[in-house]
Write a protein that holds these residues in place. Structure first.
Motif, mmCIF file in Angstrom:
data_model
loop_
_atom_site.group_PDB
_atom_site.id
_atom_site.type_symbol
_atom_site.label_atom_id
_atom_site.label_comp_id
_atom_site.label_asym_id
_atom_site.label_seq_id
_atom_site.Cartn_x
_atom_site.Cartn_y
_atom_site.Cartn_z
ATOM 1 N N ALA A 197 58.780 69.803 36.322
ATOM 2 C CA ALA A 197 58.895 68.442 36.848
ATOM 3 C C ALA A 197 59.956 67.601 36.130
ATOM 4 N N GLU A 198 59.981 67.668 34.813
ATOM 5 C CA GLU A 198 60.911 66.804 34.083
ATOM 6 C C GLU A 198 62.370 67.129 34.352
ATOM 7 N N LYS A 199 62.630 68.373 34.765
ATOM 8 C CA LYS A 199 64.021 68.780 35.025
ATOM 9 C C LYS A 199 64.466 68.406 36.435
ATOM 10 N N LEU A 200 63.535 68.029 37.285
ATOM 11 C CA LEU A 200 63.891 67.788 38.689
ATOM 12 C C LEU A 200 64.604 66.457 38.829
ATOM 13 N N ARG A 214 46.676 62.360 43.985
ATOM 14 C CA ARG A 214 48.078 62.036 43.696
ATOM 15 C C ARG A 214 48.224 61.799 42.218
ATOM 16 N N GLU A 215 49.062 62.576 41.599
ATOM 17 C CA GLU A 215 49.290 62.421 40.165
ATOM 18 C C GLU A 215 50.786 62.487 39.936
ATOM 19 N N PHE A 216 51.199 62.015 38.770
ATOM 20 C CA PHE A 216 52.613 62.094 38.446
ATOM 21 C C PHE A 216 52.819 63.028 37.258
ATOM 22 N N ALA A 217 53.793 63.878 37.373
ATOM 23 C CA ALA A 217 54.163 64.749 36.261
ATOM 24 C C ALA A 217 55.662 64.599 36.096
ATOM 25 N N GLY A 218 56.092 64.113 34.941
ATOM 26 C CA GLY A 218 57.527 63.941 34.679
ATOM 27 C C GLY A 218 58.217 63.110 35.743
ATOM 28 N N GLY A 219 57.538 62.090 36.277
ATOM 29 C CA GLY A 219 58.138 61.213 37.282
ATOM 30 C C GLY A 219 58.097 61.775 38.697
ATOM 31 N N VAL A 220 57.554 62.966 38.859
ATOM 32 C CA VAL A 220 57.450 63.589 40.183
ATOM 33 C C VAL A 220 56.016 63.438 40.685
ATOM 34 N N VAL A 266 64.182 66.309 43.745
ATOM 35 C CA VAL A 266 62.798 66.469 44.238
ATOM 36 C C VAL A 266 61.911 65.406 43.593
ATOM 37 N N ARG A 267 61.296 64.571 44.439
ATOM 38 C CA ARG A 267 60.441 63.485 43.950
ATOM 39 C C ARG A 267 58.984 63.674 44.353
ATOM 40 N N LEU A 268 58.756 64.557 45.335
ATOM 41 C CA LEU A 268 57.378 64.823 45.789
ATOM 42 C C LEU A 268 57.184 66.323 45.935
ATOM 43 N N VAL A 269 56.144 66.832 45.289
ATOM 44 C CA VAL A 269 55.728 68.221 45.484
ATOM 45 C C VAL A 269 54.285 68.178 45.972
ATOM 46 N N ARG A 270 54.082 68.712 47.165
ATOM 47 C CA ARG A 270 52.728 68.712 47.741
ATOM 48 C C ARG A 270 52.226 70.145 47.861
ATOM 49 N N PHE A 271 50.977 70.336 47.501
ATOM 50 C CA PHE A 271 50.314 71.615 47.741
ATOM 51 C C PHE A 271 49.390 71.420 48.922
#
Ligand code: AR6
Length: 181
Positions: free
Chosen positions: A147-150, A3-9, A153-158
Motif C-alpha cells: 500500500a505505501e508504495k502505491l 473500509r480501512e486505510f493502509a498506507g493512504g489506500v 491506486v487509491r482503492l483496493v476492494r476485495f
C-alpha cells in the motif's frame, strides 16, 4: 462493508459479484494459464465481457502461476481486466509466495497504467483449492504491504461471493491492521 486505510489506500472487503463492480477501473480475474473462460470468476468475467476478451487475452497466453497480464474490459463496465494465475493448492509451490505474487503483480500493472481502483476476487480459493483463511491472510498481507508504495491506486476492494467468505477476509484485514498499530 469494511473500509480501512493502509498506507493512504482505502481497502474494502465486500460481498458481491466481480462482474458487478462498475465503480472501479480494473477487476482482477482468477485466470487459468491459457487465459480462456473456464468456470467460477473467469467464467463470469468472460461471459459478461463477451468474446472480445478471450480474443485479446489469447495473445498474452500462456502465463505462469503468480503472473498477471492486463487487457481491456470489453463489454464489462470496467476499463481493464487484470488476469492473474493463482497457484493450485498442494501443487504449485511455494504457494503462499505465488499467491502473494498474484496480488503484487496485479497492483504493479495497475500502477503502470495509472489505474486508481482495483477489485480482487479470492484468487485460488475455488477450483484451485486454497483454504480460505490462509488465502485471506496472504492476500490482505500482500496488499497492505504494497500500500505505501502505491501512487495511482487509491482503492483496493476485495469482493467475496458469500457472507462467510466476506467475514473471513474482513477478519484477516482487521488482524493485519491491528498488527500495524
Ligand atoms: N464473483 C466473485 N467471486 C466469485 C465469483 C463471482 N462471480 N464466482 C466465484 N467466486 P475460482 P480459482 C469465488 O474457482 O480457485 C476457473 O475455471 C469463489 O467462491 O473462480 O483461482 C479458471 O478458468 C472462490 O472463492 O478461481 C481456472 O481454471 C473464488 O471466487 C480456475 O477456475 C475463486 O474461485 C481458477 O481457480
Amino acid at each position: 462493508m469494511e473500509r480501512e486505510f493502509a498506507g493512504g489506500v482505502r481497502v474494502e472487503v465486500v460481498r458481491g459479484d466481480i462482474t458487478d463492480q462498475e465503480d472501479v477501473e480494473a477487476i482482477v480475474n482468477a485466470a487459468n494459464a491459457g487465459l480462456t473462460s473456464g468456470g467460477g470468476v473467469a467464467g463470469a468475467i468472460h461471459a459478461a465481457a463477451g468474446p472480445g476478451l478471450a480474443e485479446e487475452a489469447r495473445l498474452l497466453a500462456p502465463i505462469e502461476p503468480g503472473e498477471a497480464v492486463i487487457t481491456g474490459g470489453h463489454d464489462l463496465p470496467n476499463r481493464y481486466v487484470i488476469h492473474a494465475l493463482g497457484p493450485v493448492y498442494g501443487q504449485d509451490r511455494p504457494e503462499a509466495e505465488l499467491l502473494a505474487d498474484c496480488y503484487r503483480n496485479s497492483l504493479a500493472l495497475a500502477e503502470e497504467r495509472g489505474i486508481s481502483s482495483v477489485t480482487f476476487p479470492a484468487i485460488s480459493t475455488g477450483v484451485f483449492g486454497y483454504p480460505k483463511r490462509e488465502a485471506a491472510g496472504v492476500a490482505l498481507r500482500a496488499v497492505t504491504e504494497e500500500a505505501e508504495k502505491l501512487r495511482s491506486v487509491r482503492l483496493v476492494r476485495f469482493v467475496l461471493f458469500g457472507e462467510e467468505d466476506r467475514k473471513v477476509y474482513e477478519d484477516a484485514l482487521a488482524r493485519l491492521l491491528g498488527e500495524r498499530e
